[in-house]
Design a protein around this motif. Structure first.
Motif, short mmCIF file in Angstrom:
data_model
loop_
_atom_site.label_atom_id
_atom_site.label_comp_id
_atom_site.label_asym_id
_atom_site.label_seq_id
_atom_site.Cartn_x
_atom_site.Cartn_y
_atom_site.Cartn_z
N CYS A 1 68.47 153.52 8.42
CA CYS A 1 69.85 153.92 8.47
C CYS A 1 69.97 155.38 8.94
O CYS A 1 68.78 156.20 9.21
N GLU B 1 77.97 157.21 7.55
CA GLU B 1 76.97 156.37 7.36
C GLU B 1 76.84 155.20 8.34
O GLU B 1 77.82 154.70 8.63
N THR C 1 74.28 155.97 -0.14
CA THR C 1 73.69 156.50 1.21
C THR C 1 74.13 158.26 1.40
O THR C 1 73.35 159.12 1.54
N CYS D 1 67.35 157.62 4.99
CA CYS D 1 68.07 157.57 6.49
C CYS D 1 67.65 159.02 7.13
O CYS D 1 67.12 160.06 6.69
N GLY E 1 74.35 147.80 4.62
CA GLY E 1 74.76 149.33 4.06
C GLY E 1 74.03 149.61 2.68
O GLY E 1 73.69 148.56 1.91
#
Length: 437
Positions: A400, A354, A331, A370, A363
């Motif tokens: 996300c 995150e 991420t 994101c 996750g």
């Protein structure tokens, strides 16, 4: 002082907020004018958190679990005191309510419980003031004597111990001239990988006149195998007779509608602990304490399509620390779209925070998918959410978020996330919610 270039257009934002009392403001269709600064995505206040709460923190939620009411009658013994009074039959009835209530957050379920209900928290339960009746019948079936009593129990679980204790109390609330007192005994039992050193909260029969109580505790010991869990059901047996009579068998038996789950090293390595797993764990993050980190998670819950952490969209724990580390790198450090920190004029000691958390099954989404945002609290007390990059517009369908969060606030929130499996006894892949308060 924050970058004036980044905050260009703040005055216009203030006007927008003032014109829109139904905050939080979502400016999804409002493109920033050239040179006007970053695009405003929305705002957040304490009132907004309450209004848009998706975590289901109702004080009490009715459950489908039931506790059966029941009446037990038996013939009185020859030459007993009951028979001397003309009673050929004695009866006992216990009448709990038929609904169970779940309470998500409370220190002691008995403090908020209603009489006649089972009340649960993740770390304890209470059955409060179950009404009991005792009466004597003559040969014609007429009632010739009565007494009333209440039964209560309060259980405390420990997320870090294999034993748990329950306090049990019986109180006689009313008698008459034929039944001046009751003799009462009680014991408990447990199923599953569970044992008890002493099943009796008090020794033998106790004589209770009107207004008198008997109290004591029993302790249950769970013994799940290493790397396994056991579901334990507790049950109870009462012996109730008039003063001077001798009980032959329990008058009433009942069981806890919900199981206690105890695990050995599933939630926390090397430890055994117990919880009511039917009460979903909740991560509580006060905005006043975790600031930009909590605001970032609130943005995701309120504005993004999946609203992760809500009651209908819970997170699930990822217990493998190696996978959690890989999730964070995917991420925040993906070569395809690495996180680009701001300098201290915008966010002091900026870091990538995150959400969903790296230590969850949700996750690990590649950062290029994101929403990149920055949450800034202004002098009016509101939190303002800005698009962090003009070349990566936020469309609110992202799975996300990557928040620009001061490292200290990021680490503090991360520590709270990391301690949750121990404090709430959350096992791998178990669901939990996130409440921003």
């Amino acid at each position: 002082m924050r970058s004036l270039r980044f905050l260009a257009g703040t005055a216009a934002v203030a006007v927008l907020v003032a014109m829109s009392p139904a905050a939080p403001v979502r400016a999804a269709e409002t493109a920033a004018a050239p040179g006007a600064g970053p695009r405003l995505l929305g705002t957040l206040s304490a009132a907004d958190i309450t209004r848009h709460d998706r975590t289901g923190k109702a004080d009490a939620v009715e459950s489908t679990a039931t506790v059966a009411a029941g009446t037990t009658c038996a013939s009185t013994a020859a030459r007993s005191k009951e028979r001397a009074l003309g009673a050929v039959t004695s009866c006992t009835r216990l009448t709990p309510k038929v609904q169970t209530k779940r309470v998500a957050l409370a220190a002691d379920p008995c403090d908020i419980g209603e009489s006649g209900y089972w009340i649960y928290t993740r770390s304890g339960s209470c059955f409060k003031d179950f009404e009991g009746e005792y009466w004597l019948l003559d040969a014609q079936g007429r009632i010739i004597g009565t007494a009333d009593f209440l039964v209560s129990g309060s259980m405390t679980l420990s997320p870090g111990r294999a034993t748990f204790t329950e306090n049990l109390t019986v109180t006689v609330t009313d008698t008459d001239r034929q039944v001046l007192a009751l003799n009462i005994a009680m014991d408990a039992a447990c199923s599953g990988s569970c044992s008890m050193a002493d099943a009796n909260p008090w020794d033998g029969m106790v004589t209770l006149v009107e207004g008198a109580s008997a109290s004591g505790s029993v302790t249950y010991a769970a013994s799940p195998s290493a790397g396994a869990q056991t579901n334990i059901q507790t049950s109870y047996h009462m012996y109730v007779v008039a003063l001077g009579a001798i009980p032959i068998q329990p008058n009433y038996n009942w069981s806890n509608p919900w199981n206690v789950r105890c695990d050995n090293s599933l939630a926390v390595s090397g430890t055994t602990g117990c919880v009511y797993a039917d009460v979903r764990a909740q991560l509580v993050l006060p905005l006043s304490q975790y600031r930009a980190a909590a605001a970032t998670y609130a943005f995701a819950q309120i504005y993004l399509i999946d609203h992760w952490g809500a009651e209908d969209s819970p997170l699930r724990r990822q217990a493998d620390s190696g996978i959690a580390g890989s999730n964070r790198r995917a991420t925040c450090e993906t070569p395809l779209d690495p996180f680009i920190p701001f300098d201290d004029s915008v966010v002091v000691d900026d870091s990538c925070d995150e959400y969903p958390f790296a230590a969850t099954q949700q996750g690990g989404t590649t950062g290029s998918f994101c929403a990149d945002i920055v949450a800034l609290q202004e002098d009016d007390g509101l939190w303002y959410f800005y698009e962090a990059r003009a070349d990566k517009p936020v469309n609110f369908n992202e799975p996300c978020v990557r928040g620009h969060v001061p490292l200290g606030e990021n680490e503090a929130a991360g520590g709270k996330v990391g301690s949750l499996p121990q404090s709430e006894r959350i096992i791998d892949n178990e669901a939990y919610t996130v409440a921003i308060t």
